[in-house]
Design a protein around this motif. Sequence first.
Motif, PDB file in Angstrom:
ATOM      1  N   SER A   1      -7.882   1.993   2.322  1.00 30.61           N
ATOM      2  CA  SER A   1      -7.704   2.562   0.982  1.00 30.61           C
ATOM      3  C   SER A   1      -8.142   1.526  -0.037  1.00 30.61           C
ATOM      4  CB  SER A   1      -6.233   2.924   0.728  1.00 30.61           C
ATOM      5  OG  SER A   1      -5.890   4.102   1.412  1.00 30.61           O
TER       6      SER A   1
ATOM      7  N   CYS B   1       0.836  -1.196   0.000  1.00 28.13           N
ATOM      8  CA  CYS B   1       0.000   0.000   0.000  1.00 28.13           C
ATOM      9  C   CYS B   1       0.874   1.252   0.000  1.00 28.13           C
ATOM     10  CB  CYS B   1      -0.920  -0.003   1.215  1.00 28.13           C
ATOM     11  SG  CYS B   1      -2.023   1.429   1.276  1.00 28.13           S
TER      12      CYS B   1
ATOM     13  N   CYS C   1      -6.866  -2.167   1.046  1.00 23.40           N
ATOM     14  CA  CYS C   1      -5.852  -2.233   2.096  1.00 23.40           C
ATOM     15  C   CYS C   1      -6.572  -2.411   3.431  1.00 23.40           C
ATOM     16  CB  CYS C   1      -5.003  -0.961   2.119  1.00 23.40           C
ATOM     17  SG  CYS C   1      -3.770  -1.034   3.438  1.00 23.40           S
TER      18      CYS C   1
ATOM     19  N   CYS D   1       1.152  -1.369   4.243  1.00 25.16           N
ATOM     20  CA  CYS D   1       0.501  -2.655   4.536  1.00 25.16           C
ATOM     21  C   CYS D   1       0.321  -3.449   3.239  1.00 25.16           C
ATOM     22  CB  CYS D   1      -0.860  -2.423   5.173  1.00 25.16           C
ATOM     23  SG  CYS D   1      -0.770  -1.776   6.851  1.00 25.16           S
TER      24      CYS D   1
ATOM     25  N   HIS E   1      -6.065   0.838   6.636  1.00 22.26           N
ATOM     26  CA  HIS E   1      -6.828   2.088   6.756  1.00 22.26           C
ATOM     27  C   HIS E   1      -7.873   2.205   5.643  1.00 22.26           C
ATOM     28  CE1 HIS E   1      -2.668   2.802   8.355  1.00 22.26           C
ATOM     29  NE2 HIS E   1      -3.396   3.040   9.426  1.00 22.26           N
TER      30      HIS E   1
ATOM     31  N   HIS F   1       0.092   4.046   1.111  1.00 24.24           N
ATOM     32  CA  HIS F   1      -0.150   4.913   2.268  1.00 24.24           C
ATOM     33  C   HIS F   1       0.909   4.670   3.342  1.00 24.24           C
ATOM     34  CE1 HIS F   1      -2.533   5.930   6.086  1.00 24.24           C
ATOM     35  NE2 HIS F   1      -2.157   7.073   5.549  1.00 24.24           N
ATOM     36  N   LYS F   2       0.897   3.497   3.949  1.00 27.94           N
ATOM     37  CA  LYS F   2       1.872   3.213   5.002  1.00 27.94           C
ATOM     38  C   LYS F   2       2.492   1.828   4.879  1.00 27.94           C
ATOM     39  CE  LYS F   2       0.676   6.604   8.300  1.00 27.94           C
ATOM     40  NZ  LYS F   2       1.711   7.531   8.659  1.00 27.94           N
TER      41      LYS F   2
HETATM   42  S1  FES Z   1      -1.454   1.404   4.913  1.00 30.31           S
HETATM   43 FE1  FES Z   1      -2.942   1.097   3.389  1.00 30.31          FE
HETATM   44  S2  FES Z   1      -4.456   2.539   3.777  1.00 30.31           S
HETATM   45 FE2  FES Z   1      -2.973   2.915   5.275  1.00 30.31          FE
END
Ligand code: FES
Length: 138
Positions: free
Chosen positions: A104, A81, A99, A86, A102, A83-84
């Motif tokens: 997404s 992901c 994901c 995952c 969070h 974002h962070k």
């Molecule tokens: S790590 Fe995927 S939405 Fe935050």
Amino acid sequence: MDRRKALQQMVAGSATLFVVPSALAACGSSKKKSSDTSPLTVNLDDAKFASLKEQGGSVVTDNTIIINTAADGIVALSSICTHKGCTVGYDKAHKDILCPCHRSEFAFDGSVLQGPATKPLPKYKVTRNGDTLTIDRS
Ligand code: FES
């Protein structure tokens, strides 16, 4: 400083030493890197990948998500992901990539359908030769 206060400070300091490294490790482990750019070869006759023979089948392997879609055939994208970090998965109900951390959502072309992620998942070129897929991750 009396003995009791000194002992309390020692215990508090020890707890900090044990808690902080584990908290840092947890943060660091959630941020994976998609540094492997080598081609990925997938044999659909291998039991591990057999689900890819059916529409709706998906596999996550080597930081790559591979999905047999109804509309686009077999697609492959980074499974990390944006974002962070995952690991994303195929959401059969919504026919997109989700994901779990969070929530997404990404389309099969990698574009963001719903944040918090703002960057698309890198999409890879898939070449099929019989039951062998070659996924170009460069
Ligand atoms: S790590 Fe995927 S939405 Fe935050």
